[in-house]
Design a protein around this motif. Sequence first.
Motif, PDB file in Angstrom:
ATOM      1  N   ASP A 214       0.815  -1.219   0.000  1.00 37.08           N
ATOM      2  CA  ASP A 214       0.000   0.000   0.000  1.00 37.08           C
ATOM      3  C   ASP A 214       0.850   1.271   0.000  1.00 37.08           C
ATOM      4  O   ASP A 214       0.328   2.390  -0.008  1.00 37.08           O
ATOM      5  CB  ASP A 214      -0.959   0.013   1.189  1.00 37.08           C
ATOM      6  N   GLY A 215       2.168   1.112   0.000  1.00 35.83           N
ATOM      7  CA  GLY A 215       3.060   2.258  -0.076  1.00 35.83           C
ATOM      8  C   GLY A 215       3.230   3.045   1.196  1.00 35.83           C
ATOM      9  O   GLY A 215       3.921   4.064   1.205  1.00 35.83           O
ATOM     10  N   SER A 216       2.662   2.578   2.287  1.00 39.20           N
ATOM     11  CA  SER A 216       2.708   3.351   3.525  1.00 39.20           C
ATOM     12  C   SER A 216       4.011   3.185   4.305  1.00 39.20           C
ATOM     13  O   SER A 216       4.337   4.006   5.156  1.00 39.20           O
ATOM     14  CB  SER A 216       1.525   2.978   4.424  1.00 39.20           C
ATOM     15  N   VAL A 217       4.726   2.104   4.022  1.00 37.08           N
ATOM     16  CA  VAL A 217       5.944   1.796   4.773  1.00 37.08           C
ATOM     17  C   VAL A 217       7.082   1.501   3.805  1.00 37.08           C
ATOM     18  O   VAL A 217       6.888   0.825   2.789  1.00 37.08           O
ATOM     19  CB  VAL A 217       5.746   0.583   5.709  1.00 37.08           C
ATOM     20  N   ALA A 218       8.262   2.021   4.118  1.00 43.37           N
ATOM     21  CA  ALA A 218       9.483   1.689   3.375  1.00 43.37           C
ATOM     22  C   ALA A 218      10.435   0.965   4.315  1.00 43.37           C
ATOM     23  O   ALA A 218      10.462   1.227   5.528  1.00 43.37           O
ATOM     24  CB  ALA A 218      10.137   2.952   2.834  1.00 43.37           C
ATOM     25  N   TYR A 219      11.194   0.046   3.754  1.00 53.29           N
ATOM     26  CA  TYR A 219      12.193  -0.707   4.519  1.00 53.29           C
ATOM     27  C   TYR A 219      13.557  -0.518   3.847  1.00 53.29           C
ATOM     28  O   TYR A 219      13.649  -0.534   2.619  1.00 53.29           O
ATOM     29  CB  TYR A 219      11.862  -2.197   4.546  1.00 53.29           C
ATOM     30  N   THR A 220      14.593  -0.346   4.652  1.00 56.12           N
ATOM     31  CA  THR A 220      15.944  -0.277   4.101  1.00 56.12           C
ATOM     32  C   THR A 220      16.813  -1.335   4.766  1.00 56.12           C
ATOM     33  O   THR A 220      16.697  -1.594   5.973  1.00 56.12           O
ATOM     34  CB  THR A 220      16.594   1.100   4.322  1.00 56.12           C
ATOM     35  N   ALA A 221      17.682  -1.955   3.963  1.00 50.61           N
ATOM     36  CA  ALA A 221      18.679  -2.892   4.498  1.00 50.61           C
ATOM     37  C   ALA A 221      19.959  -2.111   4.741  1.00 50.61           C
ATOM     38  O   ALA A 221      20.560  -1.581   3.805  1.00 50.61           O
ATOM     39  CB  ALA A 221      18.912  -4.018   3.497  1.00 50.61           C
ATOM     40  N   ASN A 222      20.396  -2.045   6.011  1.00 54.21           N
ATOM     41  CA  ASN A 222      21.554  -1.250   6.402  1.00 54.21           C
ATOM     42  C   ASN A 222      22.723  -2.187   6.692  1.00 54.21           C
ATOM     43  O   ASN A 222      22.820  -2.775   7.771  1.00 54.21           O
ATOM     44  CB  ASN A 222      21.206  -0.385   7.610  1.00 54.21           C
ATOM     45  N   HIS A 223      23.610  -2.312   5.734  1.00 54.51           N
ATOM     46  CA  HIS A 223      24.594  -3.393   5.657  1.00 54.51           C
ATOM     47  C   HIS A 223      25.543  -3.458   6.859  1.00 54.51           C
ATOM     48  O   HIS A 223      25.629  -4.484   7.540  1.00 54.51           O
ATOM     49  CB  HIS A 223      25.394  -3.215   4.358  1.00 54.51           C
ATOM     50  N   GLU A 224      26.278  -2.382   7.126  1.00 55.26           N
ATOM     51  CA  GLU A 224      27.310  -2.438   8.166  1.00 55.26           C
ATOM     52  C   GLU A 224      26.745  -2.456   9.584  1.00 55.26           C
ATOM     53  O   GLU A 224      27.383  -2.967  10.497  1.00 55.26           O
ATOM     54  CB  GLU A 224      28.281  -1.260   8.009  1.00 55.26           C
ATOM     55  N   SER A 225      25.568  -1.905   9.783  1.00 52.73           N
ATOM     56  CA  SER A 225      25.006  -1.824  11.139  1.00 52.73           C
ATOM     57  C   SER A 225      24.139  -3.027  11.485  1.00 52.73           C
ATOM     58  O   SER A 225      23.657  -3.130  12.613  1.00 52.73           O
ATOM     59  CB  SER A 225      24.167  -0.552  11.287  1.00 52.73           C
ATOM     60  N   ALA A 226      23.917  -3.938  10.521  1.00 45.80           N
ATOM     61  CA  ALA A 226      23.091  -5.126  10.741  1.00 45.80           C
ATOM     62  C   ALA A 226      21.699  -4.744  11.279  1.00 45.80           C
ATOM     63  O   ALA A 226      21.211  -5.308  12.263  1.00 45.80           O
ATOM     64  CB  ALA A 226      23.776  -6.104  11.687  1.00 45.80           C
TER      65      ALA A 226
END
Length: 362
Positions: A214-226
């Motif tokens: 629904d476009g309400s939430v975005a997720y990011t994968a943050n490599h170095e910080s796990a």
Amino acid sequence: MLAILLAVALLAAGSYLGVRLLRTDDAPATPSAQEQPQQNEQPPGEEPPPTGQPPAAEVPVSLTKPVVIDKFQLGQEPEGVVVSPDNKTVYVADQNSKDVHFIQVGSREITKVKVPNTPRFIAISQDGSRVYASMFENDFTGNGLAVIDTKSRSLVKAIRTGPRPFEPAVGPDGDVWVPIHNGARVEIYDDKTLTESGRISVPPNPHWVTFSPDGSVAYTANHESAQVSVINTADRLVQRNVKVAKTPHAIALTPDGKKLIVTNYDLDKVQIFDTATMRQIKQISVGKEPQAVMVSSDGKHAYIVNEGSDNVSVVDMNAAKVVSTVKVGDSPRVVAISPDGLRLYVTDGRGRTVTVLRTSEK
């Protein structure tokens, strides 16, 4: 004489009235509201008439083991890949050159568009009219976002970004979200003005962005910080940062948005999370150095590109286990699924190829 004329006039008037009355009496009676046929009434056992709306596209059933059906030879080191909304064109960022390749699937014709710096990863607008390629050089100069018109096959603009822009993604409003690897932030660019419209700080170092259905939430994968950041797209605020296993490289959601899968590059594993709680469902061993991930259109399978073992692991999302492994080219990097859910495209970096897999019986 006057009497005779009066009599003729009276006789003519009577004849006219008689004709009018006769015509009125002979006309068929108008049925009452109760007697009139119901236009919308559907006879039993028959399908309702079409409403003018196209039927919903049938979602293909994904195969437990996709089948390699083709390979395209191109470029120096293909990396990012996306597919046009009509499934007819595949766009590939060639990261050892300054080219973005256009593959016409039907004719097998391959053309390219030059960009100012080395393209790395790629996204496509919702209507397919533009391609966005993130760019940077090995010394971290030349950071930017190339905007390409897909119809004219020309560069529209090169936008300067923060250092090392990774996998861009188009948000629900058409804006482009770019994770800035060396900047610990996501930069957002307005798709109309092609200027920066916002920044969101996240833990180091963001690689991937994906959005809920629904476009309400975005997720990011943050490599170095796990960590995986969960972002409200309306106010562009981070709701929470969720601790995950080491080196989350890429992420993908099931079509219903209920499960998130994360690749753990240095662990040779992937994790599946329940997005309602952001608690881990299971961690699964896959091939070596899992880099990218994509979920099938029916949500039953996830396809994990294993750069170090030159294959794709297929994970059953319900059983939370690997159900097959498919050999692809040398050093596979990124994977894209066609919007119709029928084909999977894997870029083979050192192999200089794009491997095409059939993901359903069609």
